[in-house]
Design a protein around this motif. Structure first.
Motif, short mmCIF file in Angstrom:
data_model
loop_
_atom_site.label_atom_id
_atom_site.label_comp_id
_atom_site.label_asym_id
_atom_site.label_seq_id
_atom_site.Cartn_x
_atom_site.Cartn_y
_atom_site.Cartn_z
N PRO A 48 7.32 -1.42 -27.56
CA PRO A 48 7.53 -2.80 -27.06
C PRO A 48 6.40 -3.66 -26.38
CG PRO A 48 9.32 -1.41 -26.09
CD PRO A 48 8.31 -0.56 -26.97
N TRP A 49 5.62 -2.75 -25.73
CA TRP A 49 4.38 -3.29 -25.34
C TRP A 49 3.31 -3.90 -26.30
CZ3 TRP A 49 -0.32 -1.36 -26.93
CH2 TRP A 49 -0.25 -0.14 -27.49
N LYS A 50 3.60 -3.34 -27.27
CA LYS A 50 2.57 -3.91 -28.73
C LYS A 50 3.10 -5.06 -29.14
CE LYS A 50 -0.25 -2.22 -32.45
NZ LYS A 50 -0.78 -1.15 -33.09
N ARG A 51 4.51 -5.10 -29.03
CA ARG A 51 5.27 -6.31 -29.71
C ARG A 51 4.77 -7.52 -28.72
NH1 ARG A 51 11.10 -4.67 -29.95
NH2 ARG A 51 10.40 -2.38 -30.36
N GLN A 52 4.88 -7.29 -27.63
CA GLN A 52 4.47 -8.35 -26.46
C GLN A 52 3.19 -8.81 -26.77
OE1 GLN A 52 5.47 -6.52 -22.64
NE2 GLN A 52 7.73 -6.92 -22.84
N LEU A 53 2.24 -7.85 -27.06
CA LEU A 53 0.86 -8.46 -27.10
C LEU A 53 0.87 -9.17 -28.45
CD1 LEU A 53 -1.39 -5.13 -26.36
CD2 LEU A 53 -1.25 -7.36 -25.18
N MET A 54 1.37 -8.69 -29.56
CA MET A 54 1.39 -9.42 -30.81
C MET A 54 1.96 -10.82 -30.50
SD MET A 54 2.62 -6.35 -33.19
CE MET A 54 2.85 -7.39 -34.81
N MET A 55 2.96 -10.91 -29.85
CA MET A 55 3.83 -12.07 -29.49
C MET A 55 2.94 -13.16 -28.80
SD MET A 55 7.86 -10.93 -28.81
CE MET A 55 8.16 -12.62 -28.11
N ARG A 56 2.08 -12.63 -27.89
CA ARG A 56 1.07 -13.42 -27.13
C ARG A 56 0.08 -13.73 -27.88
NH1 ARG A 56 0.43 -9.57 -21.87
NH2 ARG A 56 2.57 -9.75 -21.04
N LYS A 57 -0.31 -13.10 -28.85
CA LYS A 57 -1.63 -13.50 -29.90
C LYS A 57 -1.17 -14.81 -30.69
CE LYS A 57 -4.82 -9.35 -30.31
NZ LYS A 57 -5.18 -8.26 -31.44
N ASP A 58 0.14 -14.50 -31.09
CA ASP A 58 1.00 -15.61 -32.00
C ASP A 58 0.75 -16.84 -31.28
OD1 ASP A 58 0.86 -13.58 -34.15
OD2 ASP A 58 3.08 -13.34 -33.82
N ASP A 59 1.38 -16.72 -29.87
CA ASP A 59 1.39 -17.76 -29.18
C ASP A 59 0.08 -18.64 -28.73
OD1 ASP A 59 4.00 -17.51 -28.97
OD2 ASP A 59 4.16 -16.81 -26.90
N ASP A 60 -1.03 -17.74 -28.59
CA ASP A 60 -2.14 -18.23 -28.29
C ASP A 60 -2.77 -18.87 -29.65
OD1 ASP A 60 -2.16 -17.33 -25.63
OD2 ASP A 60 -3.52 -15.67 -26.12
N GLY A 61 -2.64 -18.13 -30.66
CA GLY A 61 -3.22 -18.94 -32.02
C GLY A 61 -2.22 -20.01 -32.35
N SER A 62 -0.97 -20.48 -32.14
CA SER A 62 -0.19 -21.50 -32.41
C SER A 62 -0.46 -22.70 -31.37
CB SER A 62 1.26 -21.28 -32.31
OG SER A 62 1.72 -20.93 -31.08
N LYS A 63 -0.98 -22.39 -30.26
CA LYS A 63 -1.33 -23.39 -29.07
C LYS A 63 -2.66 -24.20 -29.47
CE LYS A 63 0.96 -21.35 -25.09
NZ LYS A 63 0.69 -20.48 -23.93
N ARG A 64 -3.42 -23.35 -30.23
CA ARG A 64 -4.70 -23.88 -30.69
C ARG A 64 -4.87 -24.82 -31.70
NH1 ARG A 64 -8.80 -18.95 -30.22
NH2 ARG A 64 -8.30 -18.29 -28.02
#
Length: 124
Positions: free
Chosen positions: A108-124
């Motif tokens: 789960p912790w890695k999934r959360q990191l991956m989701m954060r990266k995806d969110d950061d990438g989509s905001k740019r």
């Protein structure tokens, strides 16, 4: 003091000899990869066998909507197309299940990191 030294020495030698039989992580990973490859090939053979055109000939009607008889070659062709379509759908479903299984195996912790990266990438 000498007898304990020789027994200790013999114990160490025995442990080292036992360690030779232990396979390494690299070997374990390669064996798992081979097993996975064999498993995929078996699944592929099973899918090919399951979705062969001969299994779908029964599903193709012998007469069309107008009441005309459908020639055997055309029935075979329609059966082959139906088999290919069913095979493609089964393959897509299998890949989707494999992806879901892979995602479930991620902690789960890695999934959360991956989701954060995806969110950061989509905001740019």
């Amino acid at each position: 003091p000498e007898p304990s030294f020789t027994t200790a020495k013999n114990d160490v030698i025995a442990e080292l000899k036992m360690g030779v039989d232990i396979p390494g992580i690299k070997k374990l990973k390669s064996e798992r990869a081979k097993e996975e490859e064999i498993h995929v090939k078996l699944e592929e053979k099973q899918i090919n066998r399951q979705f062969s055109a001969t299994n779908f000939v029964d599903q193709v009607p012998e007469v069309d909507n107008a009441g005309n008889r459908i020639p055997e070659w055309k029935r075979q062709m329609l059966a082959r197309k139906a088999a290919e379509k069913a095979k493609k759908e089964a393959e897509e479903m299998r890949l989707q299940e494999a992806e879901e299984k892979r995602l479930q195996s991620i902690p789960p912790w890695k999934r959360q990191l991956m989701m954060r990266k995806d969110d950061d990438g989509s905001k740019r």
